[in-house]
Write an enzyme that holds these catalytic residues in place. Structure first.
Site: not given
Ligand code: NAD
Length: 316
Positions: A50, A146, A175, A190, A215-217, A280
Site C-alpha cells: 500500500d 478527483y 481518456n 466509456a 457529451q463529447t470527449r 472535453r
C-alpha cells in the site's frame, strides 16, 4: 541498463508501460496494492503493498533512472462523478503523492513522471468551449474532487521541482483506453463500458447510455499514450502537458461506432446517470511545439482492438 520504478504497475497504464520498458531493455521494478488484473506483470520485481504506507514506500525506493507515479484511487464516471467516493479519492491519492515526494527528495530519481488528468480543467460551460489548452487550467474549477486532487498534486510536484531540484515531468492524460483495461465492476470507462453492453445485448435489442449522448470527449489509445509519456520523459519540458487525442466524438457517435464494429442491429436508449462535463478534449498545440510530436492514430482503430479484446474476455 536503465533502472525504472513504476508505481501503479498493476493498473492499466502501468502494466502496459512495464511491457514497453521491459521490451526496451530496462530493469523494471513495479509496485501496486494488487497485481495486474488480466495477465502477469513482466516486471523484474513486483512488490505488492500500500503506497499510502510510508514504510512500504521506503522498502521499494532506491536509486532509479526514472520513476513513474501512476498510482491513484480512480475509475470511470460512475466512480469519480457520483460523489460517493470523494473523500477516499482525495485522501488516498494525496497520501500516495506526499509519500512519493518525501522519498524522491532523498533519493532524487533521474526523472520523476506524474500522471495528471484532463479532469483538472474547469467546467467548460462557464469558461470556454472545452478544448483545453494547458493555460486554461486557471482560474481553477475542476468538476470533481478527483480533478482537484490532481491539480493539487501537480502543484506539489512543481513545488518540489522548484525547492528540491527534482526533475519532474507531468502529463495531463485525456481518456486513455485499450485492451487490458477494466471493463466491468464500476470502475470501467466509456469505451469499455459501452463495448461490454454492446457485446452483452441480444441482436435487435437495446444499449443503454448515460445522459442524452451529446457529451463529447476524445480518447487516446494506450500505445500512443506510452509513446507520449516516453517522449515527454526524454525531453526537458517541465510544465504540465496535455497528452490526449483531439479527435472529438459524442458519446452517441461513439456508441454507434461500437455497434457498427459489432456488426449487429441494436438501438440506443438514454438513461439517467453521471455524465461529467458536456465537452472535453485536448488542445495539442503545446505538445506539438514542446515534443515535435502529437497523437494522430484514428479512434476507430483503437476501438476495434479494444472491442475484440473485451469480446474475448467475455467469451472466455
Ligand atoms: P488504474 O486504476 O488502472 O491504475 C492505478 C493503479 O494504482 C491501480 O492498479 C491501483 O491498484 C493502484 N493503487 C491505487 N491505490 C494504491 C495504493 N494505495 N497503493 C498501491 N497501489 C495503489 O488507472 P490507470 O488508468 O492505469 O491510470 C494510471 C494513472 O493515470 C492514474 O494516476 C490516473 O489518475 C491517471 N489518468 C488515467 C487516465 C485514463 O484515462 N486511464 C486519464 C487521466 C489520468
Amino acid at each position: 541498463m536503465a533502472k525504472v520504478l513504476i508505481l501503479g504497475a498493476g493498473g492499466f497504464i502501468g502494466h502496459h508501460l512495464a511491457h514497453r520498458l521491459k521490451a526496451e531493455g530496462c530493469y523494471v521494478v513495479g509496485a501496486d496494492i494488487r497485481p495486474p488484473q488480466f495477465s502477469p506483470s513482466p516486471a523484474d520485481e513486483f512488490h505488492i503493498g500500500d503506497l499510502r504506507d510510508p514504510a512500504f514506500c521506503l522498502s521499494i525506493f532506491g536509486s532509479y533512472d526514472r520513476l513513474y507515479q501512476l498510482a491513484a484511487d480512480m475509475g470511470g464516471a460512475g466512480y469519480i462523478f457520483s460523489g460517493d467516493n470523494d473523500a477516499s479519492i482525495m485522501t488516498n491519492s494525496a497520501q500516495i503523492n506526499l509519500n512519493v515526494l518525501a522519498l524522491a527528495r532523498e533519493t532524487k530519481p533521474g526523472v520523476l513522471f506524474f500522471s495528471s488528468s484532463a479532469c483538472i480543467y474547469p467546467d467548460p460551460m462557464e469558461y470556454h468551449p472545452g478544448i483545453y489548452a494547458e493555460s486554461t487550467a486557471y482560474p481553477a474549477q475542476p468538476d470533481s474532487e478527483y480533478g482537484w486532487e490532481k491539480l493539487f498534486s501537480e502543484r506539489l510536484y512543481l513545488a518540489h521541482a522548484r525547492n528540491f531540484g527534482l526533475n519532474v515531468r507531468i502529463a495531463r492524460l485525456h481518456n486513455i483506453f485499450g485492451p487490458q483495461g477494466t471493463w466491468d465492476g464500476g470502475k470501467e470507462k466509456a469505451i469499455a463500458a459501452i463495448s461490454r453492453k454492446v457485446i452483452a445485448a441480444a441482436d435487435g435489442g437495446t444499449v443503454q447510455i448515460w445522459g442524452d449522448g451529446t457529451q463529447t470527449r476524445s480518447f487516446l489509445y494506450i500505445d500512443e499514450c506510452l509513446e507520449g509519456i516516453e517522449r515527454l520523459v526524454s525531453s526537458s519540458f517541465m510544465q504540465p502537458l496535455n497528452l490526449g487525442s483531439d479527435e472529438m466524438v459524442s458519446i452517441r457517435a461513439l456508441t454507434e461506432m461500437i455497434i457498427s464494429i459489432s456488426g449487429r442491429k441494436l438501438s440506443i436508449q438514454h438513461v439517467e446517470g453521471p455524465t461529467g462535463v458536456d465537452v472535453r478534449t485536448s488542445n495539442n498545440s503545446l505538445i506539438n511545439n514542446a515534443l515535435n510530436w502529437r497523437p494522430t492514430s484514428p479512434l476507430r482503430r483503437g476501438v476495434e482492438a479494444t472491442y475484440s479484446w473485451i469480446e474475448s474476455q467475455m467469451k472466455s
